[in-house]
Design a protein around this motif. Structure first.
Motif, PDB file in Angstrom:
ATOM      1  N   LYS A 138      23.241  34.242  39.969  1.00  0.00           N
ATOM      2  CA  LYS A 138      23.966  35.214  40.781  1.00  0.00           C
ATOM      3  C   LYS A 138      24.636  34.501  41.950  1.00  0.00           C
ATOM      4  CE  LYS A 138      20.931  39.037  39.485  1.00  0.00           C
ATOM      5  NZ  LYS A 138      21.868  39.496  38.454  1.00  0.00           N
ATOM      6  N   LEU A 139      25.877  34.878  42.220  1.00  0.00           N
ATOM      7  CA  LEU A 139      26.653  34.272  43.299  1.00  0.00           C
ATOM      8  C   LEU A 139      27.197  35.345  44.227  1.00  0.00           C
ATOM      9  CD1 LEU A 139      28.813  31.786  41.181  1.00  0.00           C
ATOM     10  CD2 LEU A 139      26.762  31.219  42.474  1.00  0.00           C
ATOM     11  N   GLN A 140      27.339  34.993  45.496  1.00  0.00           N
ATOM     12  CA  GLN A 140      27.995  35.843  46.467  1.00  0.00           C
ATOM     13  C   GLN A 140      29.465  35.422  46.583  1.00  0.00           C
ATOM     14  OE1 GLN A 140      26.564  38.569  48.031  1.00  0.00           O
ATOM     15  NE2 GLN A 140      24.970  38.091  46.521  1.00  0.00           N
ATOM     16  N   PRO A 141      30.343  36.310  47.072  1.00  0.00           N
ATOM     17  CA  PRO A 141      31.761  35.950  47.217  1.00  0.00           C
ATOM     18  C   PRO A 141      31.932  34.647  47.996  1.00  0.00           C
ATOM     19  CG  PRO A 141      31.463  38.290  47.622  1.00  0.00           C
ATOM     20  CD  PRO A 141      30.087  37.711  47.484  1.00  0.00           C
ATOM     21  N   GLY A 142      32.745  33.763  47.445  1.00  0.00           N
ATOM     22  CA  GLY A 142      33.002  32.482  48.093  1.00  0.00           C
ATOM     23  C   GLY A 142      32.095  31.362  47.631  1.00  0.00           C
ATOM     24  N   ASP A 201      37.787  24.040  39.990  1.00  0.00           N
ATOM     25  CA  ASP A 201      36.696  24.665  40.741  1.00  0.00           C
ATOM     26  C   ASP A 201      36.549  26.105  40.266  1.00  0.00           C
ATOM     27  OD1 ASP A 201      36.370  22.383  42.414  1.00  0.00           O
ATOM     28  OD2 ASP A 201      38.007  23.081  43.693  1.00  0.00           O
ATOM     29  N   ALA A 202      35.318  26.551  40.077  1.00  0.00           N
ATOM     30  CA  ALA A 202      35.044  27.947  39.738  1.00  0.00           C
ATOM     31  C   ALA A 202      34.338  28.581  40.927  1.00  0.00           C
ATOM     32  CB  ALA A 202      34.185  28.038  38.485  1.00  0.00           C
ATOM     33  N   VAL A 203      34.968  29.611  41.511  1.00  0.00           N
ATOM     34  CA  VAL A 203      34.469  30.200  42.752  1.00  0.00           C
ATOM     35  C   VAL A 203      34.377  31.721  42.580  1.00  0.00           C
ATOM     36  CG1 VAL A 203      34.846  30.431  45.229  1.00  0.00           C
ATOM     37  CG2 VAL A 203      35.591  28.354  44.053  1.00  0.00           C
ATOM     38  N   ALA A 204      33.297  32.300  43.067  1.00  0.00           N
ATOM     39  CA  ALA A 204      33.111  33.749  42.970  1.00  0.00           C
ATOM     40  C   ALA A 204      34.071  34.477  43.907  1.00  0.00           C
ATOM     41  CB  ALA A 204      31.675  34.114  43.316  1.00  0.00           C
ATOM     42  N   CYS A 205      34.791  35.468  43.379  1.00  0.00           N
ATOM     43  CA  CYS A 205      35.653  36.327  44.199  1.00  0.00           C
ATOM     44  C   CYS A 205      34.879  37.538  44.704  1.00  0.00           C
ATOM     45  CB  CYS A 205      36.844  36.803  43.378  1.00  0.00           C
ATOM     46  SG  CYS A 205      37.941  35.507  42.799  1.00  0.00           S
ATOM     47  N   THR A 206      33.966  38.019  43.895  1.00  0.00           N
ATOM     48  CA  THR A 206      33.134  39.172  44.214  1.00  0.00           C
ATOM     49  C   THR A 206      31.675  38.752  43.998  1.00  0.00           C
ATOM     50  OG1 THR A 206      33.137  39.967  41.922  1.00  0.00           O
ATOM     51  CG2 THR A 206      34.933  40.709  43.346  1.00  0.00           C
ATOM     52  N   GLU A 207      30.755  39.686  44.108  1.00  0.00           N
ATOM     53  CA  GLU A 207      29.399  39.385  43.654  1.00  0.00           C
ATOM     54  C   GLU A 207      29.460  39.134  42.149  1.00  0.00           C
ATOM     55  OE1 GLU A 207      26.702  42.449  44.746  1.00  0.00           O
ATOM     56  OE2 GLU A 207      26.812  42.025  46.897  1.00  0.00           O
ATOM     57  N   VAL A 208      28.860  38.047  41.715  1.00  0.00           N
ATOM     58  CA  VAL A 208      29.015  37.600  40.334  1.00  0.00           C
ATOM     59  C   VAL A 208      27.649  37.324  39.714  1.00  0.00           C
ATOM     60  CG1 VAL A 208      29.795  35.643  38.901  1.00  0.00           C
ATOM     61  CG2 VAL A 208      31.322  36.626  40.620  1.00  0.00           C
ATOM     62  N   TRP A 235      39.300  44.793  42.643  1.00  0.00           N
ATOM     63  CA  TRP A 235      39.186  43.807  43.707  1.00  0.00           C
ATOM     64  C   TRP A 235      40.593  43.387  44.118  1.00  0.00           C
ATOM     65  CZ3 TRP A 235      40.638  38.496  42.980  1.00  0.00           C
ATOM     66  CH2 TRP A 235      40.409  37.685  44.111  1.00  0.00           C
ATOM     67  N   LEU A 236      40.864  43.383  45.432  1.00  0.00           N
ATOM     68  CA  LEU A 236      42.181  43.010  45.938  1.00  0.00           C
ATOM     69  C   LEU A 236      42.077  41.657  46.635  1.00  0.00           C
ATOM     70  CD1 LEU A 236      45.107  44.096  46.222  1.00  0.00           C
ATOM     71  CD2 LEU A 236      44.455  44.914  48.500  1.00  0.00           C
ATOM     72  N   PRO A 237      42.763  40.643  46.144  1.00  0.00           N
ATOM     73  CA  PRO A 237      42.693  39.326  46.787  1.00  0.00           C
ATOM     74  C   PRO A 237      43.233  39.379  48.215  1.00  0.00           C
ATOM     75  CG  PRO A 237      43.736  39.192  44.617  1.00  0.00           C
ATOM     76  CD  PRO A 237      43.642  40.643  44.963  1.00  0.00           C
ATOM     77  N   ALA A 238      42.724  38.496  49.048  1.00  0.00           N
ATOM     78  CA  ALA A 238      43.284  38.346  50.393  1.00  0.00           C
ATOM     79  C   ALA A 238      44.697  37.792  50.267  1.00  0.00           C
ATOM     80  CB  ALA A 238      42.406  37.407  51.214  1.00  0.00           C
ATOM     81  N   ARG A 239      45.492  37.985  51.295  1.00  0.00           N
ATOM     82  CA  ARG A 239      46.884  37.514  51.239  1.00  0.00           C
ATOM     83  C   ARG A 239      46.954  36.006  51.013  1.00  0.00           C
ATOM     84  NH1 ARG A 239      46.311  42.217  51.128  1.00  0.00           N
ATOM     85  NH2 ARG A 239      47.436  43.790  52.344  1.00  0.00           N
ATOM     86  N   LEU A 240      46.011  35.258  51.589  1.00  0.00           N
ATOM     87  CA  LEU A 240      45.973  33.811  51.373  1.00  0.00           C
ATOM     88  C   LEU A 240      45.722  33.493  49.906  1.00  0.00           C
ATOM     89  CD1 LEU A 240      45.990  30.946  52.571  1.00  0.00           C
ATOM     90  CD2 LEU A 240      43.528  31.190  52.973  1.00  0.00           C
ATOM     91  N   GLU A 241      44.837  34.266  49.265  1.00  0.00           N
ATOM     92  CA  GLU A 241      44.563  34.069  47.838  1.00  0.00           C
ATOM     93  C   GLU A 241      45.775  34.442  46.991  1.00  0.00           C
ATOM     94  OE1 GLU A 241      39.756  34.888  47.795  1.00  0.00           O
ATOM     95  OE2 GLU A 241      41.140  36.583  47.900  1.00  0.00           O
TER      96      GLU A 241
END
Length: 244
Positions: free
Chosen positions: A51-55, A112-119, A187-193
């Motif tokens: 389980k991963l948290q966002p980021g 790189d594989a990074v969690a955007c949401t809780e995963v 899920w809506l990405p941040a503007r930077l994303e």
């Protein structure tokens, strides 16, 4: 004892992880969906539920790969950073998608594989796939199908989200995000994303989202979630295509 008094017992799985696999909502779409309960009981010691948290990072580019991962819940982004420090998001992966397939060939991870949401993901070691595929060639066929699906997703991302007018790219991104809808919201990405996904400036991404809100294409109850109005989105895409 009379047969009328015999109550048939459902197959029991005694290991918690094996039970997780048996009850998993994406099992029939996953690599080991063809395995029966007995087979799941035999492989449980090899599979880990992560389980991963966002980021949080699932794995890093260029790391030696020893396992692939099946996404059970949430959204993961695949990204690379150039030598100049510029970040590009290559694609998104969601429920039932498999990541890190390059590890099945003993290669390093490509991104790189990074969690955007809780995963929640299941870790599938290469050694386990190698062992099972000796007796079950259908697993290798399924693996190749998943590899092709990942390639198709990457090609679609490149052609639909990284080229053409900025508004078209944003509309296509919203359409892609709708595939990951959960309870009516996406899920809506941040503007930077968004900038890293669509090869546009943060200011352009912000301006387009504000414009599409005014047009009724989406509502944003908060900064990280949106409700996409599909009829309005498809209409905007048709009109945009007619102008190009």
């Amino acid at each position: 004892m009379s047969s009328a008094n015999v109550i048939p017992l459902k197959h029991a799985l005694f290991n918690p992880q094996a039970q997780v696999c048996a009850d998993c909502g994406v099992r029939r779409f996953a690599l080991f969906g063809v395995l029966d309960h007995a087979a799941l009981d035999n492989i449980h010691v090899h599979i880990a539920d992560i389980k991963l948290q966002p980021g949080q990072s699932l794995y890093a580019a260029q790391a030696v790969g020893s396992a692939a991962y099946t996404v059970r819940e949430g959204i993961v982004r695949l990204e690379r950073t150039s030598e100049r420090g510029e970040r590009r998001i290559l694609r998104l992966a969601g429920r039932s998608d498999m990541l890190g397939l390059e590890a099945m060939l003993g290669q390093t991870y490509a991104a790189d594989a990074v969690a955007c949401t809780e995963v929640s993901v299941c870790r599938v070691p290469r050694t386990l796939v190698d062992d099972l595929s000796r007796d079950r060639p259908e697993i290798l066929v399924d693996l190749m199908k998943r590899w092709q699906r990942a390639l198709d997703d990457a090609d679609e991302w490149l052609t639909e989200l990284c080229s053409g007018p900025a508004r078209h790219r944003m509309l296509r991104l919203l359409l892609k995000l709708s595939e990951f809808a959960d309870g009516g919201q996406v899920w809506l990405p941040a503007r930077l994303e968004m900038s890293a996904m669509l090869d546009m400036t943060i200011e352009t991404a912000s301006r387009l989202i504000s414009q599409l809100k005014r047009e009724g294409v989406l509502d944003a109850p908060d900064q990280r979630h949106a409700v996409i109005h599909m009829d309005a989105l498809l209409k905007a895409l048709r009109e945009d295509s007619a102008l190009s």
